[in-house]
Design a protein around this motif. Structure first.
Motif, PDB file in Angstrom:
ATOM      1  N   GLU A 157      -8.907  -1.333   4.891  1.00  0.00           N
ATOM      2  CA  GLU A 157      -8.712  -2.647   4.283  1.00  0.00           C
ATOM      3  C   GLU A 157      -7.281  -3.160   4.420  1.00  0.00           C
ATOM      4  O   GLU A 157      -6.992  -4.281   4.021  1.00  0.00           O
ATOM      5  CB  GLU A 157      -9.075  -2.586   2.789  1.00  0.00           C
ATOM      6  CG  GLU A 157     -10.402  -1.895   2.484  1.00  0.00           C
ATOM      7  CD  GLU A 157     -11.556  -2.463   3.290  1.00  0.00           C
ATOM      8  OE1 GLU A 157     -11.573  -3.687   3.493  1.00  0.00           O
ATOM      9  OE2 GLU A 157     -12.426  -1.679   3.722  1.00  0.00           O
ATOM     10  N   THR A 158      -6.386  -2.347   4.949  1.00  0.00           N
ATOM     11  CA  THR A 158      -4.970  -2.727   4.976  1.00  0.00           C
ATOM     12  C   THR A 158      -4.603  -3.542   6.210  1.00  0.00           C
ATOM     13  O   THR A 158      -5.247  -3.460   7.258  1.00  0.00           O
ATOM     14  CB  THR A 158      -4.077  -1.475   4.928  1.00  0.00           C
ATOM     15  OG1 THR A 158      -4.417  -0.614   6.025  1.00  0.00           O
ATOM     16  CG2 THR A 158      -4.235  -0.737   3.621  1.00  0.00           C
TER      17      THR A 158
ATOM     18  N   GLU B 119     -12.158  -8.955  -3.965  1.00  0.00           N
ATOM     19  CA  GLU B 119     -11.047  -9.902  -3.849  1.00  0.00           C
ATOM     20  C   GLU B 119     -10.016  -9.509  -2.785  1.00  0.00           C
ATOM     21  O   GLU B 119      -8.996 -10.167  -2.626  1.00  0.00           O
ATOM     22  CB  GLU B 119     -10.329 -10.085  -5.192  1.00  0.00           C
ATOM     23  CG  GLU B 119     -11.225 -10.638  -6.286  1.00  0.00           C
ATOM     24  CD  GLU B 119     -10.463 -10.885  -7.569  1.00  0.00           C
ATOM     25  OE1 GLU B 119      -9.293 -10.441  -7.648  1.00  0.00           O
ATOM     26  OE2 GLU B 119     -11.018 -11.528  -8.478  1.00  0.00           O
ATOM     27  N   ILE B 120     -10.267  -8.437  -2.057  1.00  0.00           N
ATOM     28  CA  ILE B 120      -9.357  -7.982  -1.002  1.00  0.00           C
ATOM     29  C   ILE B 120      -9.933  -8.359   0.353  1.00  0.00           C
ATOM     30  O   ILE B 120     -11.122  -8.115   0.630  1.00  0.00           O
ATOM     31  CB  ILE B 120      -9.137  -6.458  -1.073  1.00  0.00           C
ATOM     32  CG1 ILE B 120      -8.407  -6.093  -2.367  1.00  0.00           C
ATOM     33  CG2 ILE B 120      -8.337  -5.968   0.125  1.00  0.00           C
ATOM     34  CD1 ILE B 120      -8.247  -4.594  -2.567  1.00  0.00           C
TER      35      ILE B 120
ATOM     36  N   PHE C  79      -2.396  -4.878   1.113  1.00  0.00           N
ATOM     37  CA  PHE C  79      -3.684  -5.486   0.825  1.00  0.00           C
ATOM     38  C   PHE C  79      -3.443  -6.988   0.689  1.00  0.00           C
ATOM     39  O   PHE C  79      -2.433  -7.413   0.128  1.00  0.00           O
ATOM     40  CB  PHE C  79      -4.272  -4.946  -0.477  1.00  0.00           C
ATOM     41  CG  PHE C  79      -4.660  -3.494  -0.415  1.00  0.00           C
ATOM     42  CD1 PHE C  79      -5.668  -3.066   0.431  1.00  0.00           C
ATOM     43  CD2 PHE C  79      -4.021  -2.548  -1.210  1.00  0.00           C
ATOM     44  CE1 PHE C  79      -6.036  -1.737   0.505  1.00  0.00           C
ATOM     45  CE2 PHE C  79      -4.379  -1.218  -1.160  1.00  0.00           C
ATOM     46  CZ  PHE C  79      -5.381  -0.807  -0.300  1.00  0.00           C
ATOM     47  N   VAL C  80      -4.378  -7.784   1.205  1.00  0.00           N
ATOM     48  CA  VAL C  80      -4.231  -9.237   1.184  1.00  0.00           C
ATOM     49  C   VAL C  80      -5.253  -9.834   0.224  1.00  0.00           C
ATOM     50  O   VAL C  80      -6.462  -9.559   0.316  1.00  0.00           O
ATOM     51  CB  VAL C  80      -4.425  -9.835   2.594  1.00  0.00           C
ATOM     52  CG1 VAL C  80      -4.364 -11.357   2.545  1.00  0.00           C
ATOM     53  CG2 VAL C  80      -3.373  -9.291   3.551  1.00  0.00           C
ATOM     54  N   LYS C  81      -4.768 -10.663  -0.688  1.00  0.00           N
ATOM     55  CA  LYS C  81      -5.624 -11.392  -1.616  1.00  0.00           C
ATOM     56  C   LYS C  81      -5.283 -12.877  -1.549  1.00  0.00           C
ATOM     57  O   LYS C  81      -4.148 -13.244  -1.241  1.00  0.00           O
ATOM     58  CB  LYS C  81      -5.414 -10.900  -3.058  1.00  0.00           C
ATOM     59  CG  LYS C  81      -5.855  -9.465  -3.307  1.00  0.00           C
ATOM     60  CD  LYS C  81      -5.652  -9.104  -4.780  1.00  0.00           C
ATOM     61  CE  LYS C  81      -6.145  -7.696  -5.072  1.00  0.00           C
ATOM     62  NZ  LYS C  81      -5.973  -7.338  -6.512  1.00  0.00           N
ATOM     63  N   PHE C  82      -6.276 -13.704  -1.839  1.00  0.00           N
ATOM     64  CA  PHE C  82      -6.034 -15.147  -1.900  1.00  0.00           C
ATOM     65  C   PHE C  82      -5.657 -15.534  -3.331  1.00  0.00           C
ATOM     66  O   PHE C  82      -6.266 -15.064  -4.295  1.00  0.00           O
ATOM     67  CB  PHE C  82      -7.279 -15.917  -1.455  1.00  0.00           C
ATOM     68  CG  PHE C  82      -7.622 -15.725  -0.004  1.00  0.00           C
ATOM     69  CD1 PHE C  82      -6.817 -16.265   0.982  1.00  0.00           C
ATOM     70  CD2 PHE C  82      -8.735 -14.996   0.359  1.00  0.00           C
ATOM     71  CE1 PHE C  82      -7.129 -16.092   2.318  1.00  0.00           C
ATOM     72  CE2 PHE C  82      -9.052 -14.809   1.693  1.00  0.00           C
ATOM     73  CZ  PHE C  82      -8.240 -15.357   2.681  1.00  0.00           C
ATOM     74  N   LYS C  83      -4.645 -16.386  -3.441  1.00  0.00           N
ATOM     75  CA  LYS C  83      -4.229 -16.815  -4.774  1.00  0.00           C
ATOM     76  C   LYS C  83      -5.256 -17.751  -5.408  1.00  0.00           C
ATOM     77  O   LYS C  83      -5.378 -17.822  -6.627  1.00  0.00           O
ATOM     78  CB  LYS C  83      -2.864 -17.509  -4.696  1.00  0.00           C
ATOM     79  CG  LYS C  83      -1.717 -16.542  -4.447  1.00  0.00           C
ATOM     80  CD  LYS C  83      -0.383 -17.234  -4.580  1.00  0.00           C
ATOM     81  CE  LYS C  83       0.755 -16.231  -4.444  1.00  0.00           C
ATOM     82  NZ  LYS C  83       2.094 -16.880  -4.605  1.00  0.00           N
ATOM     83  N   ARG C  84      -5.998 -18.440  -4.557  1.00  0.00           N
ATOM     84  CA  ARG C  84      -7.052 -19.320  -5.054  1.00  0.00           C
ATOM     85  C   ARG C  84      -8.354 -18.973  -4.352  1.00  0.00           C
ATOM     86  O   ARG C  84      -8.396 -18.839  -3.128  1.00  0.00           O
ATOM     87  CB  ARG C  84      -6.713 -20.793  -4.808  1.00  0.00           C
ATOM     88  CG  ARG C  84      -5.485 -21.275  -5.565  1.00  0.00           C
ATOM     89  CD  ARG C  84      -5.196 -22.722  -5.234  1.00  0.00           C
ATOM     90  NE  ARG C  84      -3.999 -23.217  -5.922  1.00  0.00           N
ATOM     91  CZ  ARG C  84      -3.500 -24.427  -5.759  1.00  0.00           C
ATOM     92  NH1 ARG C  84      -4.100 -25.270  -4.918  1.00  0.00           N
ATOM     93  NH2 ARG C  84      -2.420 -24.802  -6.417  1.00  0.00           N
TER      94      ARG C  84
ATOM     95  N   TYR D 158       0.834  -1.202   0.000  1.00  0.00           N
ATOM     96  CA  TYR D 158       0.000   0.000   0.000  1.00  0.00           C
ATOM     97  C   TYR D 158       0.872   1.256   0.000  1.00  0.00           C
ATOM     98  O   TYR D 158       1.677   1.473   0.914  1.00  0.00           O
ATOM     99  CB  TYR D 158      -0.923   0.006   1.226  1.00  0.00           C
ATOM    100  CG  TYR D 158      -1.657   1.308   1.421  1.00  0.00           C
ATOM    101  CD1 TYR D 158      -2.755   1.626   0.615  1.00  0.00           C
ATOM    102  CD2 TYR D 158      -1.246   2.226   2.379  1.00  0.00           C
ATOM    103  CE1 TYR D 158      -3.427   2.828   0.783  1.00  0.00           C
ATOM    104  CE2 TYR D 158      -1.909   3.424   2.555  1.00  0.00           C
ATOM    105  CZ  TYR D 158      -2.999   3.725   1.754  1.00  0.00           C
ATOM    106  OH  TYR D 158      -3.654   4.918   1.916  1.00  0.00           O
ATOM    107  N   SER D 159       0.745   2.043  -1.035  1.00  0.00           N
ATOM    108  CA  SER D 159       1.337   3.380  -1.122  1.00  0.00           C
ATOM    109  C   SER D 159       2.835   3.410  -0.806  1.00  0.00           C
ATOM    110  O   SER D 159       3.321   4.339  -0.149  1.00  0.00           O
ATOM    111  CB  SER D 159       0.593   4.342  -0.174  1.00  0.00           C
ATOM    112  OG  SER D 159       0.998   5.672  -0.390  1.00  0.00           O
ATOM    113  N   ASN D 160       3.575   2.394  -1.217  1.00  0.00           N
ATOM    114  CA  ASN D 160       5.038   2.350  -1.038  1.00  0.00           C
ATOM    115  C   ASN D 160       5.469   2.503   0.423  1.00  0.00           C
ATOM    116  O   ASN D 160       6.544   3.032   0.716  1.00  0.00           O
ATOM    117  CB  ASN D 160       5.720   3.442  -1.879  1.00  0.00           C
ATOM    118  CG  ASN D 160       5.506   3.230  -3.362  1.00  0.00           C
ATOM    119  OD1 ASN D 160       5.553   2.096  -3.842  1.00  0.00           O
ATOM    120  ND2 ASN D 160       5.268   4.313  -4.086  1.00  0.00           N
TER     121      ASN D 160
END
Length: 521
Positions: free
Chosen positions: A372-373, A267-268, A248-253, A240-242
């Motif tokens: 969301e972070t 998806e977040i 942010f966390v997403k699932f690969k599946r 997030y923003s360098n």
């Protein structure tokens, strides 16, 4: 000729005695102007050094007594009565003879800042506190921290005071046992509730972290940090923003049976939604606890990842939900954890193979937060470092060499705690916490990796070294996260400049005046 010579010498001796008598009050410490700075007279002495006026050895004094006329040693020559021409010639000849072989006076040494000075042995403390420091007392940005420990002497009174403070901070075994029993009972009941119910948190496990479990807790066993860790399937992180710290966390599946899918937003994985449900379950379980336990949930603190419980109105427990990831640490940590010269490159490699955690702490966006972070957490690594803190594997073990690393950290934490209590009405102190001093402490350990640099006999010097580094961070507004170098804990976005200047001024004042805040509570 001989009688005249004896008479001239007697006159010189009488004049010398008069000069000694006149200067005796000031030499014996006669009262001076109360508005005068106590350091001013010492700075005026030509041979004053960083430990006060230069003193000669006994052999040097004896030699000077034989070779120098007393009047010349004190400085100005006393006025003499007019002498006949022959007496004057004899007197000049005597003075010239006494000057033979005399060494020129030593050049005055430069004044040193408080960070490098120490009171000479036997000197008394000033009855009045010294004025607050000016900016010239702070160290220069490029000053190597490790250099401050070398070539300095300890002040016995101050060292005794610091040891007395540490003794006061020592936790009573009985108090610890009582508090731990109560906390463990509450935590175990909450953990069973989360594991037994058909909820999204069924797989949580306990991870004990924080100062109590690191054995650097001070004052009283009234604050505990507990992590409820939840292992995640394969995830993908988007920085997030360098910041290097927030993601942010997403699932690969997108697994249909994934119990966390209800917390997804585009998806977040939403940190705010997940934390809200976590708080709700804990709040419901508290109602089922026995009445004598007396547990209440405190109001949610803005931006805090913790669910804070207050037990019996005196014990605070922060329960933090942590997502566990066993994948490689993010790229922002590549240059972090600088312990190669301290604990070894091998230990660093082993620690980086351990999981890392993500806690629902939101990134700040101006005056609001990004809900969301998730923020990276390495509290379990910090605990391991403090548990095995020596370059020698046996440091501080029973019957082995001791160090004062943990003592210095306790003193730093206590100083900040007392200042926050003293100025609790000041908004300047609100944003500082023990994590700031712990981070600075880790950096000082990196700069001073040898166990010999933390000899318990040098407690005062080591503590002063830690304070010097922390003051430097406040002045330069830069305190790098120990694991994420790009993340500045003292950035203007997190803590305003006036707050850092206020804390810097208070710490410098305490250091110059023997830490009076330690005696105020």
């Amino acid at each position: 000729m001989q009688p005249r010579h004896g008479k001239a010498m007697r006159r010189a001796s009488e004049a010398t005695a008069t000069t000694l008598e006149a200067s005796a009050p000031s030499a014996r410490g006669a009262p001076t102007d109360p508005n005068e700075s106590p350091a001013a007279p010492e700075a005026a002495w030509p041979n004053a050094g960083k430990f006060g006026p230069a003193r000669e050895s006994a052999s040097g004094q004896k030699k000077d007594a034989q070779e120098r006329p007393p009047a010349r040693e004190l400085g100005a020559r006393p006025k003499k009565a007019p002498q006949p021409a022959k007496d004057a010639r004899l007197s000049d000849a005597t003075s010239a003879a006494g000057a033979v072989g005399r060494e020129p006076p030593a050049a005055p040494e430069p004044a040193f800042s408080r960070a490098g000075s120490r009171r000479p042995r036997g000197a008394r403390c000033s009855a009045e506190p010294r004025p607050p420091p000016g900016p010239w007392d702070l160290p220069s940005p490029g000053l190597p921290v490790s250099g401050l420990i070398l070539g300095r002497r300890e002040s016995a009174p101050r060292t005794c005071k610091l040891r007395a403070v540490l003794e006061k901070l020592r936790l009573s075994r009985e108090d610890v046992s009582t508090a731990a029993t109560v906390v463990n009972s509450v935590v175990d009941q909450l953990l069973r509730r989360l594991q037994q119910c058909e909820s999204e948190f069924k797989g949580v496990e306990l991870l004990r972290t924080g100062s109590y479990y690191e054995r650097v807790k001070i004052s009283a066993p009234n604050e505990f940090d507990v992590m409820f860790k939840l292992e995640l399937p394969r995830i993908q992180l988007e920085e997030y923003s360098n910041t290097g710290a927030y993601y942010f966390v997403k699932f690969k599946r997108n697994l249909k049976e994934n119990p966390l899918r209800q917390f997804l937003e585009d998806e977040i994985l939403s940190a705010s939604k997940m934390l809200s449900k976590f708080r709700k379950i804990i709040k419901e379980e508290i109602k089922n606890m026995q009445a004598d336990t007396d547990v209440i949930m405190e109001k949610k603190r803005r931006g805090s990842p913790a669910v804070t419980l207050l037990i019996r109105k005196e014990i605070s427990v922060d329960i933090i939900l942590a997502l566990e990831s066993k994948s490689s640490w993010p790229a922002s940590t590549q240059e972090g954890l600088p312990i190669k010269n301290w604990l070894s490159a091998k230990v660093r490699t082993e620690l980086r193979r351990k999981p890392f955690y993500l806690v629902p702490k939101h990134a700040k966006e101006g005056n609001s937060f990004q809900g969301e972070t998730w923020r990276l957490s390495f509290s379990h690594i910090e605990k391991e470092i403090l548990s095995n803190h020596g370059k020698s594997k046996t440091c501080c073990e029973k019957k082995e060499m001791k160090c004062c690393r943990k003592d210095c950290l306790k003193l730093m934490k206590y100083l900040l705690e007392r200042l926050k209590e003293k100025f609790k009405s000041e908004k300047h102190m609100d944003k500082f916490c023990s994590y700031h001093v712990k981070t600075a402490f880790f950096h000082v350990c990196t700069e001073n990796p040898q166990d010999s640099q933390w000899d318990p006999k040098d407690l005062e010097l080591c503590f002063d070294n830690c304070l010097t580094y922390f003051l430097q961070c406040l002045r330069t507004e830069k305190l790098e996260n120990y694991f994420i170098p790009a993340f500045n804990l003292f950035s203007s976005n997190l803590i305003d400049k006036k707050s850092k200047e206020f804390l810097s001024k208070q710490i410098e004042y305490e250091r110059k005046n023997e830490f009076p805040v330690f005696d105020e509570f």
